[in-house]
Design a protein around this motif. Structure first.
Motif, mmCIF file in Angstrom:
data_model
loop_
_atom_site.group_PDB
_atom_site.id
_atom_site.type_symbol
_atom_site.label_atom_id
_atom_site.label_comp_id
_atom_site.label_asym_id
_atom_site.label_seq_id
_atom_site.Cartn_x
_atom_site.Cartn_y
_atom_site.Cartn_z
ATOM 1 N N LEU A 58 27.692 90.682 47.678
ATOM 2 C CA LEU A 58 28.225 91.107 48.979
ATOM 3 C C LEU A 58 27.257 92.019 49.729
ATOM 4 C CD1 LEU A 58 31.998 91.801 48.115
ATOM 5 C CD2 LEU A 58 30.899 89.664 48.828
ATOM 6 N N GLY A 59 26.124 92.372 49.114
ATOM 7 C CA GLY A 59 25.168 93.253 49.775
ATOM 8 C C GLY A 59 25.717 94.648 50.015
ATOM 9 N N LEU A 60 26.470 95.147 49.052
ATOM 10 C CA LEU A 60 27.089 96.473 49.186
ATOM 11 C C LEU A 60 26.449 97.448 48.203
ATOM 12 C CD1 LEU A 60 30.855 95.410 49.431
ATOM 13 C CD2 LEU A 60 29.440 96.362 51.284
ATOM 14 N N PRO A 61 26.392 98.733 48.553
ATOM 15 C CA PRO A 61 25.843 99.726 47.624
ATOM 16 C C PRO A 61 26.806 100.005 46.466
ATOM 17 C CG PRO A 61 26.713 100.822 49.557
ATOM 18 C CD PRO A 61 26.835 99.339 49.820
ATOM 19 N N ALA A 62 26.265 100.432 45.336
ATOM 20 C CA ALA A 62 27.082 100.727 44.157
ATOM 21 C C ALA A 62 28.181 101.732 44.480
ATOM 22 C CB ALA A 62 26.201 101.267 43.032
ATOM 23 N N SER A 63 27.861 102.703 45.325
ATOM 24 C CA SER A 63 28.835 103.764 45.632
ATOM 25 C C SER A 63 30.109 103.211 46.256
ATOM 26 C CB SER A 63 28.203 104.788 46.577
ATOM 27 O OG SER A 63 27.786 104.142 47.771
ATOM 28 N N SER A 64 30.011 102.080 46.956
ATOM 29 C CA SER A 64 31.196 101.564 47.653
ATOM 30 C C SER A 64 32.117 100.788 46.716
ATOM 31 C CB SER A 64 30.775 100.681 48.818
ATOM 32 O OG SER A 64 30.235 99.462 48.342
ATOM 33 N N ALA A 76 24.703 105.306 38.835
ATOM 34 C CA ALA A 76 23.232 105.391 38.789
ATOM 35 C C ALA A 76 22.646 104.175 38.079
ATOM 36 C CB ALA A 76 22.805 106.682 38.098
ATOM 37 N N LEU A 77 23.303 103.734 37.005
ATOM 38 C CA LEU A 77 22.812 102.568 36.260
ATOM 39 C C LEU A 77 22.930 101.291 37.091
ATOM 40 C CD1 LEU A 77 24.279 103.512 32.786
ATOM 41 C CD2 LEU A 77 21.853 103.082 33.239
ATOM 42 N N ILE A 78 24.005 101.183 37.858
ATOM 43 C CA ILE A 78 24.164 99.998 38.719
ATOM 44 C C ILE A 78 23.097 100.005 39.814
ATOM 45 C CG2 ILE A 78 25.708 98.836 40.352
ATOM 46 C CD1 ILE A 78 28.070 99.904 38.633
ATOM 47 N N GLU A 79 22.840 101.177 40.383
ATOM 48 C CA GLU A 79 21.791 101.283 41.415
ATOM 49 C C GLU A 79 20.440 100.883 40.824
ATOM 50 O OE1 GLU A 79 22.366 105.327 42.603
ATOM 51 O OE2 GLU A 79 23.926 104.818 44.069
ATOM 52 N N GLN A 80 20.189 101.368 39.611
ATOM 53 C CA GLN A 80 18.940 101.033 38.920
ATOM 54 C C GLN A 80 18.826 99.518 38.697
ATOM 55 O OE1 GLN A 80 18.412 103.451 35.354
ATOM 56 N NE2 GLN A 80 17.200 101.816 34.371
ATOM 57 N N ALA A 81 19.922 98.912 38.283
ATOM 58 C CA ALA A 81 19.929 97.466 38.022
ATOM 59 C C ALA A 81 19.713 96.680 39.308
ATOM 60 C CB ALA A 81 21.261 97.072 37.379
ATOM 61 N N LEU A 82 20.373 97.105 40.382
ATOM 62 C CA LEU A 82 20.234 96.383 41.653
ATOM 63 C C LEU A 82 18.790 96.450 42.155
ATOM 64 C CD1 LEU A 82 23.557 97.503 43.401
ATOM 65 C CD2 LEU A 82 23.002 95.205 42.568
ATOM 66 N N ALA A 83 18.153 97.608 41.973
ATOM 67 C CA ALA A 83 16.751 97.760 42.395
ATOM 68 C C ALA A 83 15.843 96.901 41.512
ATOM 69 C CB ALA A 83 16.344 99.231 42.325
#
Lengths: 343, 343
Positions: free
Chosen positions: A179-185, A203-210
């Protein structure tokens, strides 16, 4: 879907002894099931519940309130009849199948448990692709095969449930990518993370997405690549089962957060798949709302449930059946000698 | 309510093999029923549905989309098994009783129909008190007697349903008087009024509220006076049954708009009565929201239903039963050898 059966069901709903529309979504359900099952009188005698279970490499990073050994312990509990989904399946008279796609702890042999181990767990998606292309193909095929067995058993409705410590992290990462959404949402407490755990999970999800961003750059390949890089064996198998449902014209009842992530993948892989989906409930996991909107489905129940296992779907089955019963068994105005609406 | 049974149920919910709270309102229901039934393991084998039917003088003023003869015709349809509530009662295995409190058209003799005629209909509440004090007492007593028969039949849950062309007008007027709200804030289409009919309905309710204002001035007497001046025989009987439920400690499942108006009266006559109530669903009738807030209850379902007859309550029964089954039959962490939440 069968437009003739749909029209016949709409017409019948208008003749039953009640103000038009007064049964609300129970009318919509009967009409939708008529269209999907291709008969003016839909029925849901045979309901199949398949639980896909697997472990997640990310679990070792501390993203769950429960230890990873619980995945295997809960498969055994489901087989023994003590889990929520065991009780619900028994009460609604649904057949159940448990599929072990790979757990770090051993799963006992049991007639209800199908051993289909791909690996002991996925890789840690924050550090590497969760699975290889071969493993993904294996999981998708297990899902499709489960639907074939359900069809052979006469299933008129298919429910997929899941078990996998850490799988809200995978489902959240997957949905963020789709969906192109940030982990925080989308990130939420899953089985009950505290605030520190929630921050670590995000933080781990953000790391994975990057980490996997470049691998998901091709929009045509993105759904399948997201599933391989960020998903889990059970999520991939569910997506495979859902695609097979749409292809084989079997109505499916989608459960909650994990199921909706798999449904989202299925609807991206197979456009039109969502036509064969009903959504059982709104999960208490906060990110579910965005999935529901993306699927274009409306949940039937909103009871604050967030257990998974297919439990929300099983709880909604009696309502679907009552919708069918009302549609089939109510008298028409003509049959009952009741005066219709005078306008 | 039984605080010991409540504590035992809360404690058990914490030991079952699921993340704490993850079954959402299904946990709350099991705990509430345990407290009301006074046993750690609540059950709902025996469910009683009583349909109170009566005609309304206001119907002749054109406040319904259906002709007034439909009240009697629908009683016959319910007895014959063709109405929505007939189908639902059959499917959930509930016993049903139909009580004819007075209709303008004749109601056939039938073993399921109890003849308890107070008058052919109430008076037109826009022009006179709907009923006399004697008629009110008779209706209240019929409700209490119905609950006695339900208890004698072993009912573990009591559902009141209703049938009465014109009864959303009475229920709206009654609720406006009890909550001090203008007709415009609560009036709705009922069985399907068009815009002209809706304006007429609102004007008649405003006229009735003005006409009876002085009679409702004494706050102590207001609930009972509002019931007599603005209610209906079936609404009064439901209120009588609900008060009896609270007094006799029988849990009740409240249906929709009409039922909630009666429940509101009952909770004003008998403070604490709402402790014995569960609310089945949010009615599509717009004024229901205000009633729900005043009752302090949360609807279980929100399916856009607006039929009455007790149909929303009957549809919610399978969920209540599943809540009891999960509570009774799930394994504990200790029984299943599953590791509990590690925090």
């Amino acid at each position: 879907v069968d437009l003739e059966a749909r029209e016949a069901a709409i017409s019948r709903q208008g003749e039953l002894t009640k103000p038009p529309g007064s049964l609300g979504r129970l009318e919509d359900i009967a009409i939708q099931l008529a269209a999907l099952q291709g008969r003016a009188q839909p029925a849901l005698e045979q309901v199949r519940i398949v639980i896909f279970a697997a472990d997640h490499g990310i679990a070792s990073a501390g993203v769950s309130a429960f230890p990873q050994a619980v995945t295997a312990q809960m498969i055994a509990n489901m087989a023994a009849g003590g889990a929520a989904i065991s009780v619900l399946a028994r009460q609604i008279g649904a057949s159940i199948e448990l599929i072990d796609l790979g757990t770090v702890a051993p799963v006992p042999a049991h007639p209800l448990i199908r051993q289909a181990v791909i690996a002991a767990s996925t890789a840690n998606l924050a550090e590497a692709p969760a699975m290889s292309a071969e493993q993904l193909a294996q999981a998708l095929a297990e899902g499709a095969a489960a639907l074939e067995r359900a069809r052979a058993a006469g299933a008129e409705l298919f429910i997929a449930g899941e078990m996998g410590i850490g799988n809200t992290t995978a489902a959240t990462a997957l949905t963020c990518a789709l969906l192109g959404l940030p982990a925080s949402s989308l990130v939420g407490p899953g089985t009950g993370l505290d605030r520190g755990g929630l921050a670590r999970k995000q933080a781990l999800i953000e790391q994975a997405l990057a980490l996997h961003r470049d691998s998901l750059a091709d929009p045509t390949e993105a759904p399948i690549q997201a599933l391989a890089h960020l998903g889990g064996f059970e999520i991939a198998a569910m997506a495979g089962a859902y695609v097979a449902c749409a292809q084989q014209r079997v109505p499916m009842l989608i459960d909650g957060f994990i199921s909706s992530a798999a449904a989202l993948v299925a609807s991206r892989i197979c456009p039109g798949a969502a036509d064969w989906m009903l959504l059982a409930h709104a999960s208490a996991e906060p990110g579910h709302q965005a999935m529901v909107q993306a699927l274009g489905l409306r949940p039937l129940l909103d009871l604050g449930m967030r257990l998974g296992e297919g439990s929300g779907a099983a709880a909604a089955v009696p309502l679907l059946r009552l919708a069918c019963d009302l549609h089939a068994q109510m008298a028409t105005f003509a049959e009952a000698g009741v005066a219709p609406k005078g306008d």
